[in-house]
Design an enzyme around this catalytic site. Structure first.
Site, PDB file in Angstrom:
ATOM      1  N   SER A  90      -2.553   4.035   3.244  1.00  0.00           N
ATOM      2  CA  SER A  90      -3.689   3.950   2.312  1.00  0.00           C
ATOM      3  C   SER A  90      -4.961   3.444   2.960  1.00  0.00           C
ATOM      4  O   SER A  90      -6.061   3.822   2.549  1.00  0.00           O
ATOM      5  CB  SER A  90      -3.361   3.003   1.154  1.00  0.00           C
ATOM      6  OG  SER A  90      -2.606   3.660   0.200  1.00  0.00           O
ATOM      7  N   ALA A 124       0.841  -1.199   0.000  1.00  0.00           N
ATOM      8  CA  ALA A 124       0.000   0.000   0.000  1.00  0.00           C
ATOM      9  C   ALA A 124       0.870   1.241   0.000  1.00  0.00           C
ATOM     10  O   ALA A 124       1.907   1.265   0.666  1.00  0.00           O
ATOM     11  CB  ALA A 124      -0.847   0.029   1.259  1.00  0.00           C
ATOM     12  N   ASP A 125       0.457   2.276  -0.720  1.00  0.00           N
ATOM     13  CA  ASP A 125       1.073   3.566  -0.470  1.00  0.00           C
ATOM     14  C   ASP A 125       0.779   3.905   0.996  1.00  0.00           C
ATOM     15  O   ASP A 125      -0.237   3.490   1.557  1.00  0.00           O
ATOM     16  CB  ASP A 125       0.521   4.638  -1.401  1.00  0.00           C
ATOM     17  CG  ASP A 125       1.503   5.797  -1.541  1.00  0.00           C
ATOM     18  OD1 ASP A 125       2.398   5.925  -0.682  1.00  0.00           O
ATOM     19  OD2 ASP A 125       1.378   6.577  -2.501  1.00  0.00           O
ATOM     20  N   CYS A 126       1.711   4.673   1.609  1.00  0.00           N
ATOM     21  CA  CYS A 126       1.706   4.725   3.076  1.00  0.00           C
ATOM     22  C   CYS A 126       0.409   5.279   3.650  1.00  0.00           C
ATOM     23  O   CYS A 126      -0.058   6.335   3.242  1.00  0.00           O
ATOM     24  CB  CYS A 126       2.936   5.478   3.545  1.00  0.00           C
ATOM     25  SG  CYS A 126       4.409   4.551   3.048  1.00  0.00           S
TER      26      CYS A 126
END
Ligand code: NAG
Ligand code: NAG
Ligand code: NAG
Ligand code: NAG
Ligand code: NAG
Length: 794
Positions: free
Chosen positions: A310, A306-308
């Site tokens: 998310s 995940a992008d941080c």
């Protein structure tokens, strides 16, 4: 080489080997590994009973064994970027998040600098490196960055998993993250991704293996941000709330293509899902995109991260389905997101299993994906590929700094050069140069975002001082140049000089992550700075632009007193000398713009958030990128001048090309603008073997007086009259070097299906029959050839 020399070389090699082994033997900085029999001995465990430490077993079998030894709580504790480890298995914690977009960076918590290693080599930002259109360079930079990363890992300063590169297509010129990307063409972006990822990941001797269970990794790369992610923060619409409404056609043709190439051709170890929604669903919770497209269709050998934060964005930003954190965690795990950059998985996944939102088997599957990557990296068995030898001397070495300068030289684009003003010839006697503008004394601005700490800076002022006396004047307070206070001083400097260099443009205060642009002009009083200098000038004026996105510089194109313009992207830590090498002729520029530079008015009539690539007829929606936008430009995609001239000829093209149809393969209809119906207008590419090759032999001649590199672009155009077809599409490119006066035949082997297909509006890839066109070159000197594609019915 003579026999005696070989013997001498062997002896030196042996001595080095002895030195290294002594060093290792003394255990000064013993290499860490999980499967260390001594460590297990002290825990009273016989390591030979642990299947996960059996080097003879395939990685997936070992990973399963390890997972099966953990409790649910222990498993869940490994699913955040700060994996906690499991003590009774001698498994230490691991920080997954490191970054290496254009050099090893300390942006992620997995990597840091210290007294011993205070810095790493900082390359130009990706948009400039891309402009070289040199695939060898892209890969070589990846190799150097991973050498430095491995060296820092050996010294206990860095991780092994890097969440780079950024491979989102530049759809809109306002986007704040253009600097991180390889531009607007999905094929170029994909080729950049494949080369950079392979440079980072490939262990020599194992490059060709497709079996992850026998394929070690130098470091793990990550292609991000999947998918249709390219709005950061525009007029209050931010990525944490944005829902990208995207057609399936644009998805297949544009947004997904670089990711598909990254996974299938680059064999990347990871893909990151983005913050935004696509057609209503947060990407990190979309099983169709993650488990379906990335894992099943493209066959990812690795993990999805995940992008941080998310999941927090899903809950609090998108308020998706009014999920509780536990529900959101269950959805993301089920969708196929393996690792959370953040704390939601470790905090809520146990409850998600207990409440039936996700099964423990699904957690196991994700954890296995993660452990296999760590196994491939040598985390369990020790460094693969002989990388233990890398250390402090491999970081910021002279050769690495030189490659950074070389990348900037190869990328720099010459936009204007009236009367061959450049290269400037420095005669006898010391000339005086006015070096002015907000970037004239630039340092950190040259390394852009996701940078680390750099070993060294070559500033423009210092580099130009090698050629003459420099009179420096900033002219502005920063690039925002809020008033004209400094302009008078810059004009005075210019009046005293034999030539003036004006360093202008943008920086991270104007275009950055979380910051999209509102217009395409120079900020503040920069335009006034340039025009007042040029009005007063009697000697050459050269403008050097630092930026990622394009700027409407029509007033400069028309200004006869601004004889030359250079675009230098954000040129990296060695930017100053690279620019000086171009200005004074040590390097003949060959960079080309990887994005269209639009006029400022382009963005007046539609919002940044409208996603379609194609123009909408009878509306003010003009379409996006060179493939679909047919209006006027400041500079087109692929533009760039040289100090020499080139001419093209097409020597030969395979013609006709007959594609064999399978026994039961059917013809497909195609939509023509005039509604015509023909017999067999197209076939489905996925049903075809696509074995036929179209060979194009392009002859390139350096018709000028200087040696120089040159980028040869090859575009294809489908038969005329097909609804929704692109204006043209880049299918190949090659940077070649030509001595003045010589010619070279550059062969391109194109795939008869893939390189001449169109994406229909139902997103199927079709190969049209009929007369196709090939263009070699970019602009007025381009040459074309036609050939026919037909079908053999069996
Ligand atoms: C992913 O898709 C495959 C094939 O459709 C399916 O068998 C599997 O259960 C899915 N996994 C998850 C985690 O949804
Ligand atoms: C140029 O920048 C350096 C820092 O990199 C600074 O020390 C120096 O004073 C600046 N020069 C001028 C003339 O402003
Ligand atoms: C682009 O516009 C020109 C006229 O401005 C027109 O002749 C040409 O057909 C257009 N091309 C496409 C592909 O629409
Ligand atoms: C491409 O880059 C490599 C690595 O820097 C360099 O050796 C080569 O000369 C470049 N090719 C051209 C044609 O410029
Ligand atoms: C990751 C990173 O470097 N982000 C930075 C990009 O630039 C903006 C503006 O300077 C910073 O706020 C970010 O931290």
């Amino acid at each position: 080489m003579h026999q005696s020399q070989i013997m001498a070389a062997l002896q030196v090699g042996f001595a080095v080997f002895l030195l290294l082994s002594t060093y290792n033997y003394l255990g000064v900085e013993a290499e860490f590994l999980v499967c260390d029999s001594k460590a297990f001995e002290s825990m009273k465990i016989d390591m030979s009973t642990l299947r996960f430490c059996d080097k003879n077993l395939p990685y997936d079998v070992r990973a399963k064994d390890l997972v099966d030894r953990m409790t649910l709580e222990e498993k869940v504790a490994q699913l955040g970027d700060k994996a906690l480890g499991v003590q009774h298995l001698n498994l230490p914690g691991y920080e997954w998040w490191s970054e290496a977009l254009h050099g090893v960076s300390d942006v992620g918590p997995g990597t840091h600098f210290d007294k011993n290693v205070p810095a790493a080599t900082s390359f130009p930002t990706v948009i400039l490196t891309t402009s070289s259109f040199n695939e060898t360079l892209w890969k070589t930079i990846g190799e150097v960055v991973s050498d430095e990363a491995r060296a820092m890992y050996n010294l206990g300063l860095a991780g092994l998993t890097y969440w780079s590169p950024t491979i989102n297509v530049v759809r809109d010129p306002r986007w704040g993250r253009i600097t991180e990307t390889p531009g607007e063409d999905p094929y170029v972006v994909g080729r950049y991704a494949v080369n950079y990822v392979r440079g980072l990941q490939d262990v020599k001797g194992f490059e060709k293996s497709r079996n992850p269970n026998t394929r070690p990794l130098k470091v793990g790369a990550c292609c991000k941000h999947f998918a249709a992610y390219d709005v950061d923060n525009w007029k209050g619409i931010d990525r944490y709330h944005f829902d990208a409404r995207v057609t399936e056609r644009d998805m297949v043709e544009t947004f997904n293509l670089p990711f598909k190439m990254c996974v299938k051709d680059g064999d990347v170890a990871s893909v990151m899902c983005s913050y935004n929604r696509v057609n209503g669903i947060p990407v990190c919770a979309d099983p169709k995109l993650l488990n379906g497209t990335i894992r099943q269709h493209w066959n990812l050998n690795g993990y999805i991260v995940a992008d941080c934060d998310s999941i927090e964005v899903m809950v609090n930003g998108h308020k998706f389905l009014n999920d509780t954190p536990i529900e959101a965690v269950g959805q993301a795990l089920k969708a196929g997101m393996d690792l959370d950059c953040g704390k939601y998985y470790p905090e809520y996944a146990t409850q998600a299993v207990r409440q039936g939102k996700v099964t423990e088997a699904e957690i196991d599957a994700s954890l296995k994906n993660l452990i296999i990557v760590l196994l491939r990296l040598g985390w369990f068995d020790g460094n693969p590929g002989g990388y233990s030898r890398l250390g402090k001397n491999d970081i910021c070495s002279p050769a690495h700094l030189e490659l950074s300068a070389e990348a900037a030289r190869q990328g720099i684009v010459l936009l204007k050069n009236d009367k061959n003003t450049l290269p400037l010839v420095v005669g006898t006697g010391k000339p005086k140069f006015a070096v002015v503008g907000p970037h004239a004394n630039s340092t950190v601005a040259m390394i852009g975002n996701y940078s680390g700490v750099t070993c060294h800076y070559s500033k423009p002022t210092d580099a130009i001082a090698e050629y003459g006396d420099v009179i420096y004047a900033a002219g502005c307070q920063g690039v925002k140049c809020p008033n004209g206070d400094g302009i008078g001083q810059a004009v005075q400097a210019s009046k005293q000089a034999d030539a003036t260099f004006i360093f202008v443009g943008l920086d991270l205060s104007v275009e950055a992550e979380s910051l999209d642009r509102n217009d395409l002009n120079f900020p503040g009083s920069q335009k006034a700075l340039i025009t007042q200098i040029s009005e007063a000038a009697t000697k050459p004026v050269i403008v050097v632009i630092f930026s990622a996105g394009g700027i409407d510089i029509s007033f400069l194109q028309q200004d006869p007193k601004v004889q030359a313009i250079i675009w230098a992207g954000y040129p990296g830590a060695e930017g100053g000398r690279a620019i000086a090498d171009v200005i004074f002729g040590k390097h003949n520029p060959a960079g080309r713009l990887p994005i269209t530079w639009y006029p400022a008015s382009y963005i007046d009539n539609f919002p940044m958030t409208s996603m379609p690539l194609r123009p909408v007829p009878d509306s003010k929606y003009p379409g996006r990128t060179y493939k679909f936008y047919n209006g006027s430009t400041i500079y087109p995609f692929g533009y760039g001048l040289s100090y020499t001239t080139f001419r093209y000829a097409i020597r030969s093209v395979t013609n006709p090309v007959m594609v064999d149809l399978g026994k039961f393969q059917q013809c497909k209809q195609i939509q023509f603008l005039d509604g015509r119906k023909t017999d067999c207008p197209a076939i489905l590419v996925d049903e075809s073997q696509c074995m036929q090759v179209v060979t194009v032999k392009a002859m390139v001649t350096n018709t000028g007086k200087r040696d120089g590199a040159h980028v040869v672009f090859v575009y294809s155009i489908p038969p005329s009259g097909i609804a929704g077809a692109p204006i043209k599409r880049l299918v190949a490119f090659k940077r070649v070097f030509l001595v003045a006066g010589t010619s070279q035949v550059v062969p391109f082997n194109l795939n008869a299906c893939r390189d001449f297909s169109i994406i229909a509006d139902d997103a199927y890839e079709l190969l049209p029959s009929g007369q196709h066109t090939i263009i070699v070159g970019n602009g007025n000197d381009a040459v074309t050839a036609q050939f026919t594609i037909g079908f053999n019915h069996n």
